[in-house]
Write a protein that holds these residues in place. Structure first.
Motif, PDB file in Angstrom:
ATOM      1  N   GLN A 114      11.806   3.984   0.391  1.00 37.30           N
ATOM      2  CA  GLN A 114      10.506   4.045   1.062  1.00 37.30           C
ATOM      3  C   GLN A 114      10.435   5.158   2.102  1.00 37.30           C
ATOM      4  O   GLN A 114       9.346   5.528   2.524  1.00 37.30           O
ATOM      5  CB  GLN A 114      10.188   2.711   1.732  1.00 37.30           C
TER       6      GLN A 114
ATOM      7  N   LYS B  15       4.289   6.626   0.192  1.00 32.97           N
ATOM      8  CA  LYS B  15       3.229   5.769  -0.318  1.00 32.97           C
ATOM      9  C   LYS B  15       3.121   5.903  -1.837  1.00 32.97           C
ATOM     10  O   LYS B  15       3.453   6.944  -2.404  1.00 32.97           O
ATOM     11  CB  LYS B  15       1.873   6.154   0.297  1.00 32.97           C
ATOM     12  N   TYR B  16       2.646   4.831  -2.466  1.00 31.55           N
ATOM     13  CA  TYR B  16       2.337   4.859  -3.888  1.00 31.55           C
ATOM     14  C   TYR B  16       1.391   6.024  -4.127  1.00 31.55           C
ATOM     15  O   TYR B  16       0.482   6.236  -3.335  1.00 31.55           O
ATOM     16  CB  TYR B  16       1.680   3.531  -4.290  1.00 31.55           C
TER      17      TYR B  16
ATOM     18  N   SER C 126       4.474   0.629   1.659  1.00 26.33           N
ATOM     19  CA  SER C 126       4.193   1.745   0.749  1.00 26.33           C
ATOM     20  C   SER C 126       2.868   1.588   0.007  1.00 26.33           C
ATOM     21  O   SER C 126       2.456   2.476  -0.725  1.00 26.33           O
ATOM     22  CB  SER C 126       5.332   1.901  -0.266  1.00 26.33           C
TER      23      SER C 126
ATOM     24  N   PRO D   4      -0.319   0.466   1.724  1.00 29.60           N
ATOM     25  CA  PRO D   4      -1.057  -0.020   2.884  1.00 29.60           C
ATOM     26  C   PRO D   4      -2.386  -0.669   2.515  1.00 29.60           C
ATOM     27  O   PRO D   4      -3.123  -0.155   1.676  1.00 29.60           O
ATOM     28  CB  PRO D   4      -1.281   1.229   3.737  1.00 29.60           C
TER      29      PRO D   4
END
Length: 166
Positions: free
Chosen positions: A51, A8-9, A95, A97
């Motif tokens: 990812q 995730k970011y 990535s 959400p």
């Protein structure tokens, strides 16, 4: 096969340029299978190797749930060779959400690469498939959808994201 963790970011692996795949072997085939299973389990239509924490130029895409006559595509070392037209549409990312934004993408793309067996493949795509290919190839270059929005929208996203992490 295994479900992989989707990064995730602001994970660093999402920001770098992925390395070319130089060898198609059993490890790569397992990664492809795991990426496919992870994409389907996450209700995604595409997934790039970065990812799932692997900095390799590999993507999987399947838009068949929304488009007829489409099927699973595995692309190794994909490149957009030609593109034309512009289209504005909503886009999200596994990535990031919960974040959806309207983005301008090319309406039609011509992409080359290798299939999972190492054979050359050429894809001419429009519609959702074109958008998905562009999105996943962006991941291979360290570009997220928030990098394609206005600076103001990006700042609003970052503030909202920072608050959600507290």
């Amino acid at each position: 096969m295994a479900i992989l963790e989707i990064k995730k970011y602001p994970d660093e692996v999402l920001k770098g340029k992925a390395e070319s795949v130089t060898e198609i072997n059993g490890d790569l085939q397992k990664l492809i299978d795991d990426m496919i299973e992870t994409m389907y389990k996450s209700n995604g239509i595409g997934l790039a190797a970065p990812q799932v924490g692997v900095s390799k130029r590999l993507i999987v895409v399947d838009t068949s749930i929304r488009e007829e006559n489409q099927s699973l595509i595995v692309l190794i070392n994909p490149e957009i060779k030609l593109s034309e037209g512009d289209i504005l549409s909503e886009e999200g990312c596994l990535s990031l959400p919960g974040f959806i934004t309207r983005l301008k993408r090319k309406e039609k793309v011509y992409v080359t690469g290798l299939d999972r067996k190492g054979n050359p493949i050429e894809i001419e795509a429009t519609g959702l498939l074109s958008r998905a290919l562009q999105h996943e190839i962006d991941h291979l270059d360290g570009i997220l959808i928030i990098d394609r929005i206005s600076p103001l929208k990006r700042e609003l996203f970052r503030r909202k994201y920072s608050k959600s992490k507290k």
